[in-house]
Scaffold this motif. Sequence first.
Motif, PDB file in Angstrom:
ATOM      1  N   ILE A  61       0.933  -1.183  -0.033  1.00  0.00           N
ATOM      2  CA  ILE A  61       0.039  -0.117   0.065  1.00  0.00           C
ATOM      3  C   ILE A  61       0.771   1.349   0.061  1.00  0.00           C
ATOM      4  CG2 ILE A  61      -1.936   1.235   1.168  1.00  0.00           C
ATOM      5  CD1 ILE A  61      -2.467  -1.413   2.439  1.00  0.00           C
ATOM      6  N   HIS A  62       1.093   1.842  -1.237  1.00  0.00           N
ATOM      7  CA  HIS A  62       1.793   2.948  -1.343  1.00  0.00           C
ATOM      8  C   HIS A  62       1.028   4.096  -2.005  1.00  0.00           C
ATOM      9  CE1 HIS A  62       4.945  -0.480  -2.545  1.00  0.00           C
ATOM     10  NE2 HIS A  62       4.660  -0.181  -1.261  1.00  0.00           N
ATOM     11  N   GLY A  63       1.653   5.339  -1.649  1.00  0.00           N
ATOM     12  CA  GLY A  63       1.089   6.762  -2.230  1.00  0.00           C
ATOM     13  C   GLY A  63       1.351   6.926  -3.743  1.00  0.00           C
ATOM     14  N   SER A  64       1.187   7.815  -4.361  1.00  0.00           N
ATOM     15  CA  SER A  64       1.423   8.382  -5.814  1.00  0.00           C
ATOM     16  C   SER A  64       3.118   8.557  -5.800  1.00  0.00           C
ATOM     17  CB  SER A  64       0.566   9.422  -6.172  1.00  0.00           C
ATOM     18  OG  SER A  64       0.816  10.555  -5.377  1.00  0.00           O
ATOM     19  N   ALA A  65       3.798   9.097  -4.649  1.00  0.00           N
ATOM     20  CA  ALA A  65       5.132   9.531  -4.764  1.00  0.00           C
ATOM     21  C   ALA A  65       6.166   8.369  -4.318  1.00  0.00           C
ATOM     22  CB  ALA A  65       5.289  10.699  -3.966  1.00  0.00           C
ATOM     23  N   MET A  70       2.138   2.857   3.737  1.00  0.00           N
ATOM     24  CA  MET A  70       1.106   3.158   4.634  1.00  0.00           C
ATOM     25  C   MET A  70       1.669   2.274   6.110  1.00  0.00           C
ATOM     26  SD  MET A  70      -2.695   1.457   5.465  1.00  0.00           S
ATOM     27  CE  MET A  70      -3.424   2.571   4.410  1.00  0.00           C
ATOM     28  N   VAL A  71       1.574   3.218   7.170  1.00  0.00           N
ATOM     29  CA  VAL A  71       2.189   2.800   8.320  1.00  0.00           C
ATOM     30  C   VAL A  71       1.210   3.336   9.375  1.00  0.00           C
ATOM     31  CG1 VAL A  71       4.408   3.049   7.853  1.00  0.00           C
ATOM     32  CG2 VAL A  71       3.528   4.845   9.001  1.00  0.00           C
ATOM     33  N   THR A  72       1.043   2.516  10.780  1.00  0.00           N
ATOM     34  CA  THR A  72       0.110   2.879  11.906  1.00  0.00           C
ATOM     35  C   THR A  72       0.755   4.078  12.405  1.00  0.00           C
ATOM     36  OG1 THR A  72      -0.053   0.588  12.174  1.00  0.00           O
ATOM     37  CG2 THR A  72      -0.762   1.993  13.852  1.00  0.00           C
ATOM     38  N   GLU A  73      -0.120   5.134  12.728  1.00  0.00           N
ATOM     39  CA  GLU A  73       0.200   6.413  13.190  1.00  0.00           C
ATOM     40  C   GLU A  73       0.784   6.247  14.672  1.00  0.00           C
ATOM     41  OE1 GLU A  73       1.175   9.674  14.018  1.00  0.00           O
ATOM     42  OE2 GLU A  73      -0.264  10.084  12.590  1.00  0.00           O
ATOM     43  N   GLU A  74       1.789   6.553  14.891  1.00  0.00           N
ATOM     44  CA  GLU A  74       2.698   6.495  16.120  1.00  0.00           C
ATOM     45  C   GLU A  74       2.182   7.272  17.317  1.00  0.00           C
ATOM     46  OE1 GLU A  74       6.725   6.777  15.229  1.00  0.00           O
ATOM     47  OE2 GLU A  74       6.970   4.951  13.769  1.00  0.00           O
ATOM     48  N   ALA A  75       1.688   8.528  17.068  1.00  0.00           N
ATOM     49  CA  ALA A  75       1.336   9.389  17.984  1.00  0.00           C
ATOM     50  C   ALA A  75       0.191   8.946  18.933  1.00  0.00           C
ATOM     51  CB  ALA A  75       0.956  10.469  17.393  1.00  0.00           C
ATOM     52  N   GLN A 133      -1.313   6.733   8.638  1.00  0.00           N
ATOM     53  CA  GLN A 133      -0.602   7.674   7.652  1.00  0.00           C
ATOM     54  C   GLN A 133       0.436   7.105   6.787  1.00  0.00           C
ATOM     55  OE1 GLN A 133       1.771  10.087  10.330  1.00  0.00           O
ATOM     56  NE2 GLN A 133       3.389   8.528  10.762  1.00  0.00           N
ATOM     57  N   MET A 134       0.177   8.065   5.520  1.00  0.00           N
ATOM     58  CA  MET A 134       1.236   7.605   4.491  1.00  0.00           C
ATOM     59  C   MET A 134       2.556   8.099   4.768  1.00  0.00           C
ATOM     60  SD  MET A 134       0.856   5.593   1.961  1.00  0.00           S
ATOM     61  CE  MET A 134      -0.644   5.890   1.309  1.00  0.00           C
ATOM     62  N   LYS A 135       3.522   7.436   4.986  1.00  0.00           N
ATOM     63  CA  LYS A 135       4.989   7.728   5.636  1.00  0.00           C
ATOM     64  C   LYS A 135       5.438   8.732   4.300  1.00  0.00           C
ATOM     65  CE  LYS A 135       8.956   6.510   8.150  1.00  0.00           C
ATOM     66  NZ  LYS A 135       9.593   5.409   8.925  1.00  0.00           N
ATOM     67  N   ASN A 136       6.090   9.601   4.493  1.00  0.00           N
ATOM     68  CA  ASN A 136       6.461  10.654   3.439  1.00  0.00           C
ATOM     69  C   ASN A 136       5.640  11.167   2.712  1.00  0.00           C
ATOM     70  OD1 ASN A 136       9.368  10.049   4.244  1.00  0.00           O
ATOM     71  ND2 ASN A 136       9.246   8.206   3.131  1.00  0.00           N
ATOM     72  N   ASP A 137       4.469  11.526   3.208  1.00  0.00           N
ATOM     73  CA  ASP A 137       3.281  11.884   2.285  1.00  0.00           C
ATOM     74  C   ASP A 137       2.351  12.477   3.542  1.00  0.00           C
ATOM     75  OD1 ASP A 137       1.444  12.758   0.312  1.00  0.00           O
ATOM     76  OD2 ASP A 137       1.171  10.698  -0.457  1.00  0.00           O
ATOM     77  N   PHE A 138       1.287  13.045   3.047  1.00  0.00           N
ATOM     78  CA  PHE A 138       0.265  13.792   3.831  1.00  0.00           C
ATOM     79  C   PHE A 138      -0.922  13.261   4.161  1.00  0.00           C
ATOM     80  CE2 PHE A 138       3.283  17.164   2.317  1.00  0.00           C
ATOM     81  CZ  PHE A 138       3.711  17.639   3.536  1.00  0.00           C
ATOM     82  N   MET A 139      -0.926  12.101   3.560  1.00  0.00           N
ATOM     83  CA  MET A 139      -2.387  11.235   3.483  1.00  0.00           C
ATOM     84  C   MET A 139      -2.293  10.713   5.155  1.00  0.00           C
ATOM     85  SD  MET A 139      -2.448   9.588  -0.161  1.00  0.00           S
ATOM     86  CE  MET A 139      -3.938   8.740   0.101  1.00  0.00           C
ATOM     87  N   SER A 140      -3.539  10.520   5.549  1.00  0.00           N
ATOM     88  CA  SER A 140      -3.995   9.771   6.737  1.00  0.00           C
ATOM     89  C   SER A 140      -5.434   9.462   6.867  1.00  0.00           C
ATOM     90  CB  SER A 140      -3.523  10.527   7.866  1.00  0.00           C
ATOM     91  OG  SER A 140      -4.013  11.898   8.190  1.00  0.00           O
ATOM     92  N   TYR A 198      -9.977   6.958   3.469  1.00  0.00           N
ATOM     93  CA  TYR A 198      -9.127   8.542   3.285  1.00  0.00           C
ATOM     94  C   TYR A 198     -10.217   9.178   2.796  1.00  0.00           C
ATOM     95  CZ  TYR A 198      -6.242  12.086   1.060  1.00  0.00           C
ATOM     96  OH  TYR A 198      -5.747  13.320   0.998  1.00  0.00           O
ATOM     97  N   ALA A 199     -10.600  10.213   3.650  1.00  0.00           N
ATOM     98  CA  ALA A 199     -11.661  11.135   3.283  1.00  0.00           C
ATOM     99  C   ALA A 199     -11.365  12.673   3.982  1.00  0.00           C
ATOM    100  CB  ALA A 199     -13.092  10.732   3.627  1.00  0.00           C
ATOM    101  N   PRO A 200     -10.547  13.202   3.619  1.00  0.00           N
ATOM    102  CA  PRO A 200     -10.110  14.488   4.584  1.00  0.00           C
ATOM    103  C   PRO A 200     -11.062  15.436   4.650  1.00  0.00           C
ATOM    104  CG  PRO A 200      -9.133  14.512   2.423  1.00  0.00           C
ATOM    105  CD  PRO A 200      -9.541  13.225   2.400  1.00  0.00           C
TER     106      PRO A 200
END
Length: 323
Positions: A231-235, A240-245, A268-275, A299-301
Motif C-alpha cells: 500500500i503506497h502513495g503516488s510519490a 502506509m504505516v500505523t500512526e505512532e502518535a 498515515q502515509m509515510k513521506n506523504d500527507f495522507m492519513s 481516506y476522506a479528508p
Amino acid sequence: MNKTLFLWLFVACLLSSCSLKKDKLPDDSSAAINTIAVIIDDQLWNGEVGDSIRNKFASPVLGLPQEEPLFTINQYPVKLFEGFSTASRNILIIKKGNENKFELKENEFASPQNAFHISGKTSFEILEILQKNAPDIIKKMRAIEITHNQKIIKDSLLDSKKIQKKFNIDLLIPSKYEYVMRRRNFIWLKSEITSGNNSLIIYQIPWKSIRPNYAVNDIVKIRDSVGQLWIHGSAPGTKMVTEEAYSPYFSKTTLFGNKTYETKGTWQMKNDFMSGPFISYAIFDKAHRRILVLEGFCYAPSKEKRDLMFELESIIKSIQIKK
C-alpha cells in the motif's frame, strides 16, 4: 330489506377494518444510519438525565481522527410523540412514572426496531436504570444498525468469487467496490467517494503470528509490513504505516464463532500527507490453522468518517468461513 342489507355490509366492513388493523405489520424503518430518537420531556433532557444520555450515546467513536458521536441523537418531547409512531430503528423513551421500569419492545412502531422504555419515580432512579442498562442498549443498537447496513449492501453485491477462491470465505461487499490488487495471499478492494476512498484489504498469516501477550505490537508490525509491501502513495518512497502518535484501541470479540482481535486506530502515509482511520479484525480460523486479517481504512479528508467506517465494519462482520 335495504336497511338490513346495509347494516350487514357496515358490520362486515367494520370487522374487516379491525382485522386489517390488527394484522397490519409495522412500517419499514427508514431512519438515517446510526441515529436514535430520544423521547423525553425538555425538563429531563436539559438536566442530569439528558447529560447522561449524551455522554453515553453520543460519546466519541474510538479510532477516528476527529471527534464524531457514536449515535446522532434526535430529541422529541413526550407529548409530541404519544399517539404517533416513528420510523427510527432505535428509540429511547424516557419519562417519570409510578414505577421504576426498563423494557425493550422490538418492532413496536416499525420493523426492524428497538424501542427501549425507561421510567422512574425520580430523576435519580432514571439515571440508575440508564447507568445499569446503557452498555446492553448500545450493543443492541449497534447490532441492528449492522444488520440494516448489510441489508442495504445485499441490494447490489460485488461478485466475490475471487475472494471465495483465494480465502475460502463469503463476504457481503457492495458493487461500488473494485479490485485494486490481487496477490498470492492478499486482496485490496476500493470504493471511490468524493475527495477520497474507502478500502478493504484481506490477507492471511501463519497461525502463531500474533502472540496473546504481545497482540497489539504484533498486529501493528504485521499491518506496517503489509503497508510497506503493497500500500503506497503516488510519490516514490511512500508507504502506509500505523500512526505512532496515538496508541490503537484493542479489544477481543468473536466473528463467525472464532476468537478475533479488533484493533482501531489511525494510519498515515509515510513521506506523504495522507492519513485516516482504520479498523482491523484478526480472526483465528482454527479449522484452517491460519489467522485471517480483514481491515478497512478510509481516506476522506473533507468528510465525516463515522458512517464510512461503519460500512467497512458491516462488510467485515458479514464474513462466513467455508469448511
